[in-house]
Design a protein around this motif. Structure first.
Motif, PDB file in Angstrom:
ATOM      1  N   GLU A  70       0.832  -1.217   0.000  1.00 55.15           N
ATOM      2  CA  GLU A  70       0.000   0.000   0.000  1.00 55.15           C
ATOM      3  C   GLU A  70       0.863   1.262   0.000  1.00 55.15           C
ATOM      4  OE1 GLU A  70      -3.249   0.082  -0.443  1.00 55.15           O
ATOM      5  OE2 GLU A  70      -3.403  -2.087  -0.396  1.00 55.15           O
ATOM      6  N   VAL A  71       1.940   1.258   0.775  1.00 54.84           N
ATOM      7  CA  VAL A  71       2.855   2.411   0.797  1.00 54.84           C
ATOM      8  C   VAL A  71       3.525   2.573  -0.563  1.00 54.84           C
ATOM      9  CG1 VAL A  71       5.021   3.268   1.791  1.00 54.84           C
ATOM     10  CG2 VAL A  71       3.231   2.391   3.283  1.00 54.84           C
ATOM     11  N   ASN A  72       3.897   1.456  -1.182  1.00 48.93           N
ATOM     12  CA  ASN A  72       4.516   1.494  -2.504  1.00 48.93           C
ATOM     13  C   ASN A  72       3.579   2.139  -3.526  1.00 48.93           C
ATOM     14  OD1 ASN A  72       6.139   1.048  -4.722  1.00 48.93           O
ATOM     15  ND2 ASN A  72       5.619  -1.104  -4.898  1.00 48.93           N
ATOM     16  N   LEU A  73       2.316   1.762  -3.507  1.00 52.67           N
ATOM     17  CA  LEU A  73       1.341   2.354  -4.423  1.00 52.67           C
ATOM     18  C   LEU A  73       1.190   3.848  -4.169  1.00 52.67           C
ATOM     19  CD1 LEU A  73      -0.768   1.944  -6.633  1.00 52.67           C
ATOM     20  CD2 LEU A  73      -2.413   1.409  -4.826  1.00 52.67           C
ATOM     21  N   PHE A  74       1.111   4.237  -2.898  1.00 50.65           N
ATOM     22  CA  PHE A  74       0.965   5.646  -2.550  1.00 50.65           C
ATOM     23  C   PHE A  74       2.181   6.460  -3.006  1.00 50.65           C
ATOM     24  CE2 PHE A  74       1.466   9.199   0.408  1.00 50.65           C
ATOM     25  CZ  PHE A  74       0.242   9.837   0.238  1.00 50.65           C
ATOM     26  N   VAL A  75       3.368   5.954  -2.756  1.00 50.79           N
ATOM     27  CA  VAL A  75       4.599   6.664  -3.143  1.00 50.79           C
ATOM     28  C   VAL A  75       4.724   6.743  -4.666  1.00 50.79           C
ATOM     29  CG1 VAL A  75       7.119   6.534  -3.078  1.00 50.79           C
ATOM     30  CG2 VAL A  75       5.801   6.186  -0.998  1.00 50.79           C
ATOM     31  N   THR A  76       4.353   5.679  -5.358  1.00 48.89           N
ATOM     32  CA  THR A  76       4.424   5.677  -6.817  1.00 48.89           C
ATOM     33  C   THR A  76       3.506   6.742  -7.413  1.00 48.89           C
ATOM     34  OG1 THR A  76       4.967   3.327  -6.845  1.00 48.89           O
ATOM     35  CG2 THR A  76       4.118   4.272  -8.886  1.00 48.89           C
ATOM     36  N   ILE A  77       2.275   6.792  -6.934  1.00 53.45           N
ATOM     37  CA  ILE A  77       1.347   7.809  -7.436  1.00 53.45           C
ATOM     38  C   ILE A  77       1.832   9.198  -7.065  1.00 53.45           C
ATOM     39  CG2 ILE A  77      -1.018   8.674  -7.307  1.00 53.45           C
ATOM     40  CD1 ILE A  77      -1.933   5.786  -6.881  1.00 53.45           C
ATOM     41  N   SER A  78       2.387   9.362  -5.877  1.00 48.91           N
ATOM     42  CA  SER A  78       2.921  10.665  -5.470  1.00 48.91           C
ATOM     43  C   SER A  78       4.066  11.111  -6.376  1.00 48.91           C
ATOM     44  CB  SER A  78       3.423  10.618  -4.026  1.00 48.91           C
ATOM     45  OG  SER A  78       2.382  10.314  -3.151  1.00 48.91           O
ATOM     46  N   CYS A  79       4.958  10.183  -6.719  1.00 50.48           N
ATOM     47  CA  CYS A  79       6.071  10.520  -7.607  1.00 50.48           C
ATOM     48  C   CYS A  79       5.575  10.885  -8.997  1.00 50.48           C
ATOM     49  CB  CYS A  79       7.053   9.364  -7.677  1.00 50.48           C
ATOM     50  SG  CYS A  79       7.980   9.116  -6.155  1.00 50.48           S
ATOM     51  N   ILE A  80       4.602  10.153  -9.505  1.00 46.53           N
ATOM     52  CA  ILE A  80       4.040  10.477 -10.818  1.00 46.53           C
ATOM     53  C   ILE A  80       3.399  11.850 -10.780  1.00 46.53           C
ATOM     54  CG2 ILE A  80       2.254   9.842 -12.485  1.00 46.53           C
ATOM     55  CD1 ILE A  80       2.821   6.910 -11.711  1.00 46.53           C
ATOM     56  N   LEU A  81       2.708  12.152  -9.701  1.00 44.09           N
ATOM     57  CA  LEU A  81       2.080  13.470  -9.551  1.00 44.09           C
ATOM     58  C   LEU A  81       3.118  14.580  -9.536  1.00 44.09           C
ATOM     59  CD1 LEU A  81      -0.662  14.833  -9.150  1.00 44.09           C
ATOM     60  CD2 LEU A  81      -0.341  14.580  -6.711  1.00 44.09           C
TER      61      LEU A  81
END
Length: 86
Positions: A70-81
């Motif tokens: 879940e943290v990985n998904l959150f960080v990935t979307i944050s980086c893309i943003l």
């Protein structure tokens, strides 16, 4: 269902809801838009909080792996943003 504590037998439905929101609902928002990313960020953070609050797994190792995912998904979307908003 065997991986969950008895009181969280229904928790698999939460993950189906997550998949539906992340793949189904976000697919109908403006593709590649900031609103799509913000909704994805909101959904991923919400599910991270649900997993952290409920702790539905019998084995602590499974809990840690689920939290890491879940943290990985959150960080990935944050980086893309961050990359798109530059």
């Amino acid at each position: 269902v065997k991986t969950y504590k008895p009181e969280y037998y229904w928790f698999e439905l939460v993950f189906f809801l997550k998949k539906f929101l992340m793949a189904g609902v976000l697919g109908y928002t403006d593709s590649g838009s900031l609103s799509q990313l913000y909704f994805g960020l909101l959904f991923s953070f919400s599910f991270l909080c649900v997993v952290l609050y409920c702790k539905p797994y019998k084995a602590s190792r499974t809990f840690y792996v689920a939290c890491a995912a879940e943290v990985n998904l959150f960080v990935t979307i944050s980086c893309i943003l961050c990359v798109i908003s530059l």
